[in-house]
Design an enzyme around this catalytic site. Sequence first.
Site, short mmCIF file in Angstrom:
data_model
loop_
_atom_site.label_atom_id
_atom_site.label_comp_id
_atom_site.label_asym_id
_atom_site.label_seq_id
_atom_site.Cartn_x
_atom_site.Cartn_y
_atom_site.Cartn_z
N TYR A 1 94.07 36.33 6.08
CA TYR A 1 94.59 37.62 5.58
C TYR A 1 96.12 37.59 5.51
O TYR A 1 96.72 38.14 4.60
CB TYR A 1 94.14 38.78 6.49
CG TYR A 1 92.70 39.17 6.30
CD1 TYR A 1 92.35 40.19 5.42
CD2 TYR A 1 91.68 38.52 6.99
CE1 TYR A 1 91.03 40.56 5.24
CE2 TYR A 1 90.35 38.88 6.82
CZ TYR A 1 90.03 39.90 5.95
OH TYR A 1 88.72 40.27 5.77
N CYS B 1 82.50 42.12 5.34
CA CYS B 1 83.52 42.18 6.39
C CYS B 1 83.28 41.20 7.54
O CYS B 1 82.29 41.31 8.27
CB CYS B 1 83.61 43.59 6.95
SG CYS B 1 84.86 43.73 8.23
N TRP C 1 84.69 53.18 2.64
CA TRP C 1 83.34 52.62 2.65
C TRP C 1 82.31 53.69 2.34
O TRP C 1 82.34 54.78 2.91
CB TRP C 1 83.02 52.01 4.03
CG TRP C 1 83.93 50.88 4.39
CD1 TRP C 1 84.86 50.86 5.39
CD2 TRP C 1 84.00 49.59 3.76
NE1 TRP C 1 85.50 49.66 5.41
CE2 TRP C 1 85.00 48.86 4.43
CE3 TRP C 1 83.32 48.99 2.69
CZ2 TRP C 1 85.33 47.54 4.06
CZ3 TRP C 1 83.65 47.69 2.33
CH2 TRP C 1 84.64 46.99 3.01
N VAL D 1 85.18 49.21 9.32
CA VAL D 1 83.98 48.61 9.89
C VAL D 1 84.42 47.38 10.69
O VAL D 1 85.38 46.72 10.29
CB VAL D 1 82.96 48.21 8.80
CG1 VAL D 1 82.29 49.44 8.26
CG2 VAL D 1 83.58 47.39 7.68
N1 LIG Z 1 89.73 47.80 12.61
C1 LIG Z 1 90.46 46.64 12.25
C2 LIG Z 1 89.60 45.50 11.74
C3 LIG Z 1 88.43 45.82 10.90
C4 LIG Z 1 88.77 45.76 9.45
O1 LIG Z 1 89.87 45.41 9.05
N2 LIG Z 1 87.81 46.11 8.67
C5 LIG Z 1 88.02 46.19 7.26
C6 LIG Z 1 86.92 45.51 6.50
S1 LIG Z 1 86.84 43.77 6.76
C7 LIG Z 1 88.01 47.63 6.87
O2 LIG Z 1 87.13 48.37 7.26
N3 LIG Z 1 88.96 48.06 6.08
C8 LIG Z 1 89.00 49.40 5.63
C9 LIG Z 1 90.40 49.84 5.39
O3 LIG Z 1 91.28 49.03 5.64
O4 LIG Z 1 90.58 50.98 4.95
C10 LIG Z 1 91.62 46.93 11.35
O5 LIG Z 1 91.80 48.06 10.96
O6 LIG Z 1 92.38 46.02 11.09
#
Ligand SMILES: N[C@@H](CCC(=O)N[C@@H](CS)C(=O)NCC(=O)O)C(=O)O
Length: 318
Positions: free
Chosen positions: A180, A49, A82, A117
């Site tokens: 993204y 991440c 996760w 995360v």
């Molecule tokens: N908290 C932010 C940024 C952090 C983020 O996107 N982290 C990703 C990993 S790079 C994550 O944990 N994704 C889990 C999910 O989307 O369920 C978001 O939700 O956009």
Amino acid sequence: MATSEDIHEINKQGSFVRQKNRFITPFGDELGQLPVEAGRYRLLWARICPWAHRSIIVRELLGLQDVISVGTAAPIRTDKGWEFSLDKDKVDPVLKIQYLAEIYEATDPEYTGRATVPTVVDVLTGKVVNNDYFKLTNYLETSFKRFHKAGAPDLYPESLREDIDTFNDMLFHDVNNGVYKAGFAKSQAAYEAAYDRLFSRLDELEERLSHQRYLFGDKITDADVRFYVTLVRFDAAYYSVFKVNRNRIIDFPNIWNYAKDLYQTSGFGSTTDFESIKKGYQLGNLENNPYQLLTKGPDISIWNEPHDRNRFDEKVGK
Ligand SMILES: N[C@@H](CCC(=O)N[C@@H](CS)C(=O)NCC(=O)O)C(=O)O
């Protein structure tokens, strides 16, 4: 395994929209802020991440390893999100949770968003206190200053803060999140818009890095950390998985040498795990890779090859 449908909000134009962070209380010494204490917080991340990787790099650069502990989830998200399956018995040794979602549930049973995360947990209460990936590095740089190691770099100098913030904002929209937006687009127009913006920004940054070693001159700042986490994932993942294939990072002479320079700087390469990055992006989405094949390349040994960025030091007579 989670599908992209579960997690990616798409607007009417087919563009990806990132969810808002829920836990945004700042760290600081004022009433209502999260108290700044050593040994109180645990930073949860996954090596894939980029948003979490930023904070991990800054923690290393500033010497906060003994101040904030770290828990590492496996690179491929499961149906339950996760998972701490890299740990013994698949349980984070400090928080005693198997899935990140458990700590969100324990913090706020009403929370309907995703467990993401980076997440900062207060070990004293066992609750999530912050998942503000955008500001987290800035808290480590400012609020945690009294715990920085001797000689730690000033990654967020006061005189540059406004400029760094403006730059980081642009970087977020067009580059960090730009990949993204291209990768998750659900319309040709949305994909192409993100792609064009991304590469025109990279062209600008290539130019910017042709006359200075780092984004803000001769010292590493927070902005470099934010650019690095995207660069280091680009050729191994984004180029193919997110279809951002005008060219690779190694095809930009200045950006590529800059990226190698950072990779070879303590705290950057040591926290970069190409295997996790490849697995996370390539295998993390069953729809796009039904046979779960992992690319053999690219050759990552080239990240250790010499770079030419010392040329700027010579210029100023150092
Ligand atoms: N908290 C932010 C940024 C952090 C983020 O996107 N982290 C990703 C990993 S790079 C994550 O944990 N994704 C889990 C999910 O989307 O369920 C978001 O939700 O956009």
